[in-house]
Design a protein around this motif. Structure first.
Motif, short mmCIF file in Angstrom:
data_model
loop_
_atom_site.label_atom_id
_atom_site.label_comp_id
_atom_site.label_asym_id
_atom_site.label_seq_id
_atom_site.Cartn_x
_atom_site.Cartn_y
_atom_site.Cartn_z
N PHE A 33 -3.82 7.04 7.84
CA PHE A 33 -4.22 6.40 6.59
C PHE A 33 -3.88 4.91 6.62
N LYS A 63 -14.98 4.52 -9.62
CA LYS A 63 -14.18 5.59 -10.22
C LYS A 63 -14.14 5.52 -11.75
N SER A 68 -14.82 1.97 -4.70
CA SER A 68 -13.37 2.05 -4.91
C SER A 68 -12.69 2.12 -3.55
N GLU A 69 -11.89 1.12 -3.26
CA GLU A 69 -11.21 1.07 -1.97
C GLU A 69 -9.79 1.61 -2.13
N LYS A 70 -9.39 2.49 -1.22
CA LYS A 70 -8.06 3.10 -1.31
C LYS A 70 -6.95 2.07 -1.10
N GLU A 71 -7.25 1.00 -0.35
CA GLU A 71 -6.22 0.00 -0.06
C GLU A 71 -5.97 -0.96 -1.22
N TYR A 109 -5.21 -0.67 -4.32
CA TYR A 109 -4.29 -0.38 -5.42
C TYR A 109 -3.18 -1.42 -5.47
N SER A 120 -1.63 13.14 -2.55
CA SER A 120 -2.97 12.54 -2.52
C SER A 120 -3.99 13.55 -3.03
N GLU A 126 -6.67 13.28 -4.68
CA GLU A 126 -8.07 12.90 -4.56
C GLU A 126 -8.57 12.96 -3.11
N SER A 157 -7.63 11.00 -0.57
CA SER A 157 -7.74 9.73 0.12
C SER A 157 -6.98 9.74 1.44
#
Length: 930
Positions: free
Chosen positions: A571, A673, A719-722, A724, A881, A883, A885
């Motif tokens: 990840f 999202k 929506s990018e996981k990075e 946040y 996690s 969702e 991701s």
């Protein structure tokens, strides 16, 4: 806690040591038995010592962190528990609080149970030490400078105020030791303080003081150092009149929440509104931040507990085998006059010697191990606190006697409990039974009633195991664990599954052995060897079950950490700094509204930053409500790298969509999202939509619980996981001019400063130059996502590598345990082995039988542990996690290496007692028969 463990320790020592003191011959016999059986003594002590060392190390690490956290609260909070800031109050007529407001707060504080109130004026600024030519030489950025009335401060925190000069002039400043170290300043030095307007104000250092309560408080902005000035000077720096912009709320030391410095608890309310005043509970915020930061610490305790359980299984096995092996010896002692009570005391004394030696060595080893670990991890912990939560915590090694005693007591009582059980069993054996040849009694057949009860119990265990697997695989279970905020529940489930599966294996053992042997029926010689190899484990089910437990626990945590580390490593490995920030290399946040033109002018006028090194620099004002609403100007529209999944067909490209958002006040780009949620007026919250919004729909923008605008969606951002935690990288994007209308007040607006370098090779130098330029304008918190990622990845890998190391040490206990049990097994069965050799069984066949026995126990336990460990790792990742991701990855090669390596070492160790059995002559083995 120390009293409890001291009581347990005293009771255990008195219970075992009192009687041997009256009968020294028992003590001498116990010492002789340990000296004669050197190999058993060494392996038993090492096995128990390792578990005690790991438990002690984990407790001492926890104690050191706890002591560091307690010191942090004493230095940076003292009596302070709350802070009422003028900037957070909606009903003030001025941008500060007047004397009348302070009196109102004092009445509220008395009503709410606060003991003291202190009105102050404070702001977070940069302190500058210049060279002879007036150029900035050293900086202390993000320093909280505050002032107060000395008389009121003396009542609020008399201990802290003792160090502060009572005659502090308007041009004088008192530095905390941290601020002085950063500036290399001492009494009499001349400094400059950047005021709220960015002007340099000269000050002379009056004194340097240690951080303690008021002299170490960092404010709501979580500054990095503290400085003190007179009240008038603070008002001048803050550009306010005769009022105050902060009111501190405190409690006396005896009323402070004793658990506020403790880790691993849920914090309380962070902000509350009482009679129109918004109170920030600053102490609770720090507790919560540290609680989240150190939630991993119990993992080390779990690894240590795992080692203790393995050691417990080993010691129980050893004492059971000692009891069986020495039964005839005890029968002779009973026959010549030793009573049951003395026999039990003899075995308890041996247990006390084992326990005392292993616990003492384990505690010593635990101190050394914990010291090495903390020296290795303290910088990592410090960076985690600073980068993650903007907290400055100094981590020092601390030996807490309570934790030291706890580790010693756990190690001591573990062995004493096993010895007591064996002693109790030995004391119940009659002289006739004890003198019978070991192993001569056949197992009593089960009565029909007991057979039915055992079958029903096995079915219940099977049903419970299946039910537990079924429940834990559901999404509802994972959501429940996530809601509790205690993912360590997964470990408890894993340990329960281990126990249930071990019981299940023991229950089906006869059928399992028979099925495996039946496969080799066409090969009579191998079939016979398997029957002989499986007979001993089947007859001694409890002993076999404990060995299964040892090897299951050995690979349970090891495989769990492997799956967890591999999944999160993949990840993190996919991290893209520019994708996280929307196409930029650096981010910072400024209070209030800041334009792109202002930012560009700032860099053009800087003597540290070369504008040619910057490819793009933009300012994105935003307001934070239900979602983040970002303001788009033309420069941001031209330079951002946020990818659109879908957009209005009227526009040829996503870049055209962004330019339209910068030009048209009626449209918006919305993050993917957010389209699944809508505002519910009745509930005053977001609820899930039955049908997600799409391009062309109107998106409602909610501020302060009210829909203040609706914008037509012309683009949907991925929506990018990075992304946040990075400003302006998610939410809703509208025209920049709309932000002030939506915010209602400039106080609600913040601005994200986004900078992209021209060359990736020079980002480190550019980062330093940017930070210095921003600090000299009272702008703080420049973030470099690449550095943050490297730090978090290094921290993650370091912690779980240590966790795997703890588990590997537990593996040594399991392997040592198998060697001890196999040695004891050969000694116990020497007559049986001799008889088999006498009737024609070859030495290689005896070797294979014993090797098959050890290999099967190890293989079954390791396979079970690896399966449950991988499943627990899967559950933990899905819980953290939900969702999806983070993809669950099973490192098959690494797991195979662990399994194969552990099995190979186990077989090599099992060969040692097997070879000993081979070299045993039939005449020597059978000379005591009959």
């Amino acid at each position: 806690m120390a009293v409890i463990f001291a009581g347990l320790l005293a009771a255990a020592i008195l219970a075992t040591a009192f009687f041997p003191g009256r009968d020294p011959h028992l003590r001498r016999m116990a010492v002789r038995n340990l000296a004669v059986r050197k190999s058993t003594t060494v392996f038993t002590v090492v096995g128990a010592m390792t578990g005690t060392a790991l438990i002690t190390a984990s407790l001492l690490i926890t104690g050191s962190i706890q002591a560091s956290v307690d010191r942090f609260f004493e230095e940076q909070f003292g009596r302070i528990v709350g802070d009422i800031s003028a900037g957070e109050q909606k009903g003030l007529k001025r941008p500060y609080m007047t004397a009348e407001d302070v009196r109102d707060i004092e009445r509220l504080a008395e009503k709410e149970g606060y003991d003291c109130v202190l009105p102050t004026v404070g702001l977070t600024v940069t302190l500058v030490k210049s060279d002879e030519k007036g150029r900035p030489l050293l900086l202390s950025p993000r320093t909280y400078v505050h002032g107060w009335d000395p008389a009121a401060a003396g009542k609020f925190d008399p201990e802290a105020v003792k160090e502060i000069p009572s005659d502090l002039g308007e041009g004088e400043i008192v530095l905390s030791d941290r601020a002085a170290n950063r500036l290399e300043a001492q009494e009499g030095d001349r400094l400059f303080v950047l005021d709220a307007g960015g002007r340099m104000q000269p000050f002379t250092v009056k004194k340097v003081v240690t951080e303690r309560g008021l002299t170490g408080y960092r404010g709501l902005e979580k500054a990095q150092a503290t400085a003190l000035v007179s009240l008038d000077a603070a008002r001048t720096l803050s550009d306010i009149g005769d009022g105050y912009n902060h009111v501190l709320l405190g409690r006396s030391p005896n009323r402070l929440d004793a658990s506020s410095g403790l880790l691993f608890r849920s914090a309380g309310v962070f902000k509350s509104e009482k009679e129109g005043w918004v109170i920030s509970h600053v102490r609770e915020v720090a507790v919560h931040d540290l609680d989240q930061l150190f939630k991993f610490i119990p993992v080390f305790f779990i690894a240590g507990l795992n080692a203790v359980l393995i050691g417990l299984a080993l010691i129980v096995n050893i004492f059971r085998m000692i009891a069986e092996e020495r039964r005839r010896e005890w029968g002779i002692l009973r026959a010549i006059g030793m009573n049951r009570r003395d026999l039990s005391r003899l075995l308890r004394t041996e247990g006390l010697l084992y326990a005392g030696l292993s616990a003492l060595l384990g505690v010593i080893a635990g101190i050394g191990l914990s010291y090495l670990l903390l020296m290795l991890l303290k910088d990592t912990f410090r960076r985690m606190a600073e980068y993650g939560n903007q907290l400055t915590v100094r981590f020092l090694f601390h030996v807490d006697p309570a934790f030291l005693l706890a580790g010693f007591t756990i190690g001591l009582l573990t062995v004493l409990l096993c010895a007591a059980l064996a002693a109790r069993r030995a004391g119940r054996v009659s002289i006739v039974e004890a003198l019978q040849r070991s192993g001569s009694q056949e197992r009593r057949g089960l009565t029909r009633e007991r057979s039915v009860l055992r079958g029903a119990g096995a079915l219940m265990v099977f049903a419970l195991t299946f039910s537990l697997f079924t429940v834990t695989m559901t999404r509802g279970f994972r959501e429940w664990v996530g809601e509790t905020g205690q993912p360590l529940i997964v470990f408890a489930v894993g340990f329960l599954l281990v126990v249930l599966l071990i019981i299940s294996v023991i229950a089906i053992m006869p059928r399992l052995f028979a099925g495996i042997a039946r496969l080799f029926r066409p090969f009579p010689r191998r079939f016979g060897e398997l029957i002989l190899a499986f007979r001993y484990p089947e007859v001694n089910r409890l002993r076999t079950g404990l060995l299964f437990l040892m090897f299951t626990l050995v690979l349970y945590l090891t495989s769990f950490s492997s799956v967890f580390v591999s999944s999160f490593a993949a990840f993190f490995g996919d991290f893209d700094a520019r994708r996280a920030t929307g196409g930029y290399d650096f981010t910072a946040t400024a209070g209030g509204e800041f334009s792109t033109q202002d930012l560009e002018n700032l860099f053009r006028s800087s003597e540290y930053v070369d504008p040619a090194d910057i490819d793009a620099a933009v300012a994105v004002p935003y307001v934070q409500s239900v979602e983040t609403v970002n303001g788009v100007d033309i420069r941001y529209a031209e330079t951002n790298g946020i990818r659109l999944l879908k957009w209005d067909e009227r526009f040829p490209s996503d870049r055209a969509v962004w330019k339209e958002a910068a030009r048209n006040p009626d449209v918006a780009v919305v993050e993917e999202k957010l389209l699944k949620w809508s505002w519910d007026e009745g509930r005053k919250g977001m609820v899930s939509r039955t049908k997600p919004l799409t391009v062309g729909d109107d998106y409602p923008i909610v501020v302060d619980g009210q829909v203040v605008a609706r914008k037509k969606i012309i683009g949907i951002a991925r929506s990018e996981k990075e992304s946040y935690g990075y400003p302006a990288s998610g939410g809703v994007w509208v025209k920049a001019g709309e932000i002030r209308k939506l915010a209602g007040s400039e106080e609600n607006i913040q601005t994200a400063l986004l900078i992209r370098g021209r060359s990736l090779d020079s980002l480190s130098q550019l980062s330093r130059n940017l930070e210095k330029t921003l600090n000299l304008n009272n702008l703080f918190g420049l973030r470099n996502p690449r550095e943050e990622f490297l730090l978090s990845n290094l921290t993650f890998r370091t912690l779980f590598s240590l966790f795997e190391g703890f588990s590997a040490l537990a593996t040594l206990i399991g392997i040592a345990g198998l060697m001890v049990v196999m040695f004891r097994s050969v000694r116990e069965r020497r007559q049986q082995i001799g008889m088999l050799r006498a009737i024609g069984l070859s030495a290689p066949a005896v070797f294979r039988i014993l090797l098959i026995e050890g290999a099967f126990i190890a293989w079954t336990g390791m396979a079970t542990g690896m399966g449950i460990g991988c499943y627990s790792g899967y559950l933990m990742i899905r819980t953290l996690s939900p969702e999806g991701s983070v993809a669950v990855l099973f490192p098959w090669l690494k797991l195979a290496g662990y399994f194969g390596g552990s099995l190979l070492i186990t077989l090599l160790c099992a060969m040692i007692p097997a070879r000993k059995a081979v070299h045993l002559s039939p005449a020597e083995a059978t000379r005591y028969v009959g």
